[in-house]
Enzyme design. Structure first.
Site, PDB file in Angstrom:
ATOM      1  N   THR A 185      -1.624   5.667   1.719  1.00  0.00           N
ATOM      2  CA  THR A 185      -2.731   4.862   1.695  1.00  0.00           C
ATOM      3  C   THR A 185      -3.219   4.062   2.941  1.00  0.00           C
ATOM      4  O   THR A 185      -2.090   3.834   3.793  1.00  0.00           O
ATOM      5  CB  THR A 185      -2.686   3.728   0.535  1.00  0.00           C
ATOM      6  OG1 THR A 185      -2.511   4.575  -0.738  1.00  0.00           O
ATOM      7  CG2 THR A 185      -3.966   2.759   0.459  1.00  0.00           C
TER       8      THR A 185
ATOM      9  N   LEU B 131       1.002  -1.057  -0.106  1.00  0.00           N
ATOM     10  CA  LEU B 131      -0.147  -0.035   0.017  1.00  0.00           C
ATOM     11  C   LEU B 131       0.765   1.150   0.111  1.00  0.00           C
ATOM     12  O   LEU B 131       1.984   1.381   0.658  1.00  0.00           O
ATOM     13  CB  LEU B 131      -0.828   0.219   1.138  1.00  0.00           C
ATOM     14  CG  LEU B 131      -2.161  -1.102   1.377  1.00  0.00           C
ATOM     15  CD1 LEU B 131      -2.703  -0.827   2.738  1.00  0.00           C
ATOM     16  CD2 LEU B 131      -2.938  -1.200   0.107  1.00  0.00           C
ATOM     17  N   ASP B 132       0.515   2.134  -0.617  1.00  0.00           N
ATOM     18  CA  ASP B 132       1.332   3.481  -0.721  1.00  0.00           C
ATOM     19  C   ASP B 132       1.385   4.146   0.657  1.00  0.00           C
ATOM     20  O   ASP B 132       0.781   4.023   1.272  1.00  0.00           O
ATOM     21  CB  ASP B 132       0.675   4.444  -1.919  1.00  0.00           C
ATOM     22  CG  ASP B 132       0.735   3.893  -3.214  1.00  0.00           C
ATOM     23  OD1 ASP B 132       1.776   3.120  -3.556  1.00  0.00           O
ATOM     24  OD2 ASP B 132      -0.179   4.195  -4.126  1.00  0.00           O
ATOM     25  N   PHE B 133       2.319   5.135   0.777  1.00  0.00           N
ATOM     26  CA  PHE B 133       2.788   5.993   1.934  1.00  0.00           C
ATOM     27  C   PHE B 133       1.441   6.506   2.173  1.00  0.00           C
ATOM     28  O   PHE B 133       1.289   6.378   3.647  1.00  0.00           O
ATOM     29  CB  PHE B 133       3.925   7.054   1.420  1.00  0.00           C
ATOM     30  CG  PHE B 133       4.280   7.385   2.696  1.00  0.00           C
ATOM     31  CD1 PHE B 133       5.088   7.095   3.360  1.00  0.00           C
ATOM     32  CD2 PHE B 133       3.962   8.758   2.841  1.00  0.00           C
ATOM     33  CE1 PHE B 133       5.769   7.774   4.607  1.00  0.00           C
ATOM     34  CE2 PHE B 133       4.486   9.633   4.081  1.00  0.00           C
ATOM     35  CZ  PHE B 133       5.360   8.937   4.900  1.00  0.00           C
TER      36      PHE B 133
END
Length: 206
Positions: free
Chosen positions: A152, A148-150
């Site tokens: 997210t 998962l992105d930073f």
């Protein structure tokens, strides 16, 4: 006297002692092992090196292949940088970066509600907080499954089970995932069309 012939499926690799002949043949893209053997022989189960690394909780099978190719793996003191190597967990000594690794008996499966401002990685060169800090009380060598992105938030599975991680992440298994995006303003039709065109259905790997 004719010796018996035993046929084993591909997922069992057999080490035999006192055998007269061991042949590998290809049938319908899968390997079977055909063994002509005397009455007395010993069989031991061995496994591919990348699967062994995964079962040790070091990384998923796909990540283990990269570790092998980078020249970080030694088996019984010999460098192994190719995928065809098999090991006997009871006999062979496998090292990564000079450290002996062994299979982990206890499996961990963690459903983490990832908050914002954490990187989904084991370590970060920029010094940013990683999701590993959120599970620091787990003593096993676990790692995130997927990413998962930073910024997210949401469900992130973490485990030390390499086989389980491989099932969830390898394209051939086509595990459906649903993402919910919250935006700060309505999207116009051109922006929606861009999203529709740039998000493609996953295709199974060959």
């Amino acid at each position: 006297k004719t010796l018996p012939i035993f046929i084993f499926p591909i997922h069992y690799y057999i080490t035999l002692f006192k055998i007269s002949q061991l042949l590998k043949i290809k049938i319908d893209n899968s390997t079977v092992i055909v063994i002509k053997c005397p009455q007395v022989f010993l069989m031991e189960l061995v496994m591919r090196i990348q699967k062994f690394i995964a079962e040790c909780g070091i990384a998923s099978r796909r990540s283990a292949e990269k570790i092998i190719e980078s020249g970080r793996v030694y088996v019984n003191g010999e460098l192994v940088d190719y995928m065809g190597c098999v090991v006997d967990p009871d006999r062979d000594i496998v090292e990564i970066d000079g450290r002996v690794i062994e299979p982990e008996n206890k499996k961990y499966y963690i459903a983490l509600n990832k908050p914002k401002n954490y990187v989904t990685t084991v370590s970060d060169d920029l010094g940013r907080p990683t999701v590993m800090q959120l599970v620091s009380d787990i003593r096993a060598r676990i790692y995130p499954v997927g990413r998962l992105d930073f910024d997210t938030t949401g469900l992130l599975i973490m485990t030390n089970d390499g086989e389980f991680a491989n099932i969830l992440t390898h394209p051939k298994h086509i595990v459906d995932k649903t993402y919910i995006a919250r935006v700060d303003k309505p999207l116009d039709e051109s922006q929606l069309e861009r999203l529709r065109s740039e998000i493609a259905d996953p295709q199974p790997a060959n």
